[in-house]
Design an enzyme around this catalytic site. Structure first.
Site, PDB file in Angstrom:
ATOM      1  N   ARG A 232      -5.806   2.508  -5.040  1.00 51.20           N
ATOM      2  CA  ARG A 232      -5.441   1.316  -5.671  1.00 51.20           C
ATOM      3  C   ARG A 232      -5.867   1.673  -7.192  1.00 51.20           C
ATOM      4  O   ARG A 232      -6.498   2.454  -7.415  1.00 51.20           O
ATOM      5  CB  ARG A 232      -6.341   0.365  -5.231  1.00 51.20           C
ATOM      6  CG  ARG A 232      -5.796  -0.243  -4.005  1.00 51.20           C
ATOM      7  CD  ARG A 232      -4.749  -1.325  -4.201  1.00 51.20           C
ATOM      8  NE  ARG A 232      -4.111  -2.015  -2.804  1.00 51.20           N
ATOM      9  CZ  ARG A 232      -3.186  -1.451  -1.932  1.00 51.20           C
ATOM     10  NH1 ARG A 232      -2.734  -0.360  -2.073  1.00 51.20           N
ATOM     11  NH2 ARG A 232      -2.937  -2.300  -0.867  1.00 51.20           N
ATOM     12  N   GLU A 261      -0.038  -3.705 -11.791  1.00 57.81           N
ATOM     13  CA  GLU A 261       1.338  -3.384 -11.523  1.00 57.81           C
ATOM     14  C   GLU A 261       2.266  -4.515 -11.814  1.00 57.81           C
ATOM     15  O   GLU A 261       1.867  -5.850 -11.671  1.00 57.81           O
ATOM     16  CB  GLU A 261       1.356  -2.831 -10.137  1.00 57.81           C
ATOM     17  CG  GLU A 261       0.736  -1.719  -9.861  1.00 57.81           C
ATOM     18  CD  GLU A 261       0.419  -1.152  -8.450  1.00 57.81           C
ATOM     19  OE1 GLU A 261       1.197  -1.925  -7.392  1.00 57.81           O
ATOM     20  OE2 GLU A 261      -0.397  -0.182  -8.298  1.00 57.81           O
ATOM     21  N   HIS A 279       4.316   2.581  -7.015  1.00 48.69           N
ATOM     22  CA  HIS A 279       3.699   2.334  -5.680  1.00 48.69           C
ATOM     23  C   HIS A 279       4.850   2.241  -4.529  1.00 48.69           C
ATOM     24  O   HIS A 279       5.065   1.168  -3.904  1.00 48.69           O
ATOM     25  CB  HIS A 279       3.252   0.664  -5.904  1.00 48.69           C
ATOM     26  CG  HIS A 279       2.158   0.429  -4.994  1.00 48.69           C
ATOM     27  ND1 HIS A 279       1.024  -0.410  -5.257  1.00 48.69           N
ATOM     28  CD2 HIS A 279       1.922   0.855  -3.645  1.00 48.69           C
ATOM     29  CE1 HIS A 279       0.373  -0.566  -3.992  1.00 48.69           C
ATOM     30  NE2 HIS A 279       1.039   0.256  -2.975  1.00 48.69           N
TER      31      HIS A 279
HETATM   32  C1  8YV Z   1       2.214  -1.948   0.526  1.00 46.66           C
HETATM   33  C2  8YV Z   1       0.477  -0.681   0.280  1.00 46.66           C
HETATM   34  O1  8YV Z   1       2.747  -1.850   1.931  1.00 46.66           O
HETATM   35  O2  8YV Z   1      -0.028  -0.732   2.475  1.00 46.66           O
HETATM   36  C3  8YV Z   1      -0.587  -1.031   1.460  1.00 46.66           C
HETATM   37  O3  8YV Z   1      -1.647  -1.246   1.271  1.00 46.66           O
HETATM   38  O4  8YV Z   1      -0.308  -0.524  -0.894  1.00 46.66           O
HETATM   39  C4  8YV Z   1       1.831  -0.540   0.379  1.00 46.66           C
HETATM   40  O5  8YV Z   1       2.104   0.382   1.159  1.00 46.66           O
HETATM   41  C5  8YV Z   1       3.421  -2.279  -0.365  1.00 46.66           C
HETATM   42  O6  8YV Z   1       2.853  -2.444  -1.275  1.00 46.66           O
HETATM   43  C6  8YV Z   1       3.940  -3.737   0.134  1.00 46.66           C
HETATM   44  O7  8YV Z   1       2.782  -4.781  -0.068  1.00 46.66           O
END
Ligand code: 8YV
Length: 312
Positions: A232, A261, A279
């Protein structure tokens, strides 16, 4: 069986949105002209929230949903979910763990190789005609280098598996030592950054890891060190990262996540020692389908038995 009343917080794929609407009585929050007024009038009607790691489910939203019993989230990250409030209210929460481990780990390995060898920069070099004027500068090798993993969860362990194929030496930092792991545990984050050639962030986001990587860790990683972030944006002090990359006190970075983002600091856009991705860690057709299937499986399990398949 009466159709479950579901509040969907944000649009996912058309396919998912349709499958959800086929099975349940779904209300799209993002389609309401005045969401706050809508929730004030109808918030008590919803039993389940469908959301994602990106759209989340805040404490403020939960306060407007007095009868919600379950939150089913697309994605593994829970930092945008008011997990503590949900627990206090006895609201069950599911995410989509494991099905995306390999995809995210593949991308992390790709970022390690790209940032070390300058592949994206070399591609731009050829496209811009640079090769007609001379050779691309020497890059850095990956095989046999030192890999520091920050967060030895399931994704971190998948990265370690890939790194073994490159004969990399591995140490890790974690909230606590992982029982039974043969890897060297480094309790001191600064010491790990000092030791590593590549520091790879695979830890959860949220309060506990906010700015875990500060100017000090970036300086310890150093001008030959490379930071990889598939966790993150909040895990890194982004202002310190931009300064370190801009003034050369950090060797490079491969970033799939950012503090705000989809905004990316303009200072990074011109740097050839930085790889910037939007992302896309879990962003493959195969993985996103498996994630969708898992959200739907959680909702079906709840509808039938009042429980979840992958509860937090
Ligand atoms: C999300 C992600 O799936 O799984 C997570 O925590 O950060 C990504 O793979 C994507 O951003 C959709 O919310």
């Amino acid at each position: 069986m009466q159709r479950l009343n579901v509040l969907q917080v944000g649009a996912l794929t058309e396919r998912f949105n349709q499958r959800l609407a086929d099975e349940y009585s779904v209300t799209a929050l993002w389609q309401q002209t005045d969401p706050q007024a809508f929730l004030a009038q109808h918030g008590g009607e919803f039993e389940v929230v469908a959301t994602s790691a990106r759209f989340g489910c805040s404490a403020e939203l939960l306060a407007q949903l007095p009868n919600v019993k379950a939150i089913c989230s697309f994605g593994v990250g829970t930092d945008a979910l008011a997990v503590d409030v949900a627990r206090d209210r006895g609201i069950a929460v599911s995410n989509t763990p494991d099905v995306l481990n390999d995809c995210v780990a593949d991308l992390a390995m790709g970022l390690i190789i790209d940032t070390a060898r300058g592949m994206s920069a070399a591609d731009r070099f050829v496209r811009d005609g640079g090769w007609l004027m001379g050779n691309f500068p020497l890059a850095r090798s990956v095989t046999g280098k030192r890999l520091g993993i920050v967060g030895l969860g399931r994704i971190g362990q998948a990265v370690v598996k890939r790194a073994s194929g490159f004969d990399m030496q591995v140490r890790y930092h974690n909230r606590r030592q992982v029982a039974g792991s043969p890897l060297t545990y480094e309790a001191d984050m600064l010491a790990l950054a000092e030791w590593a050639d590549f520091l790879v962030l695979t830890c959860p986001g949220g309060v506990a890891t906010h700015h875990l990587i500060s100017a000090a860790e970036l300086a310890a990683l150093g001008r030959n060190g490379i930071l990889i972030n598939v966790a993150r944006g909040s895990v890194v002090d982004q202002q310190a990262l931009v300064s370190a990359l801009s003034n050369g006190t950090l060797g490079g970075a491969g970033l799939d996540v950012f503090a705000e983002e989809p905004l990316v600091p303009s200072e990074l856009l011109a740097l050839d020692n930085v790889v910037l991705l939007p992302h896309v860690g879990s962003g493959t057709a195969e993985t996103r389908l498996r994630m969708e299937e898992l959200v739907l499986a959680n909702m079906l399990e709840y509808a039938r038995y009042g429980r979840l398949v992958t509860p937090l």
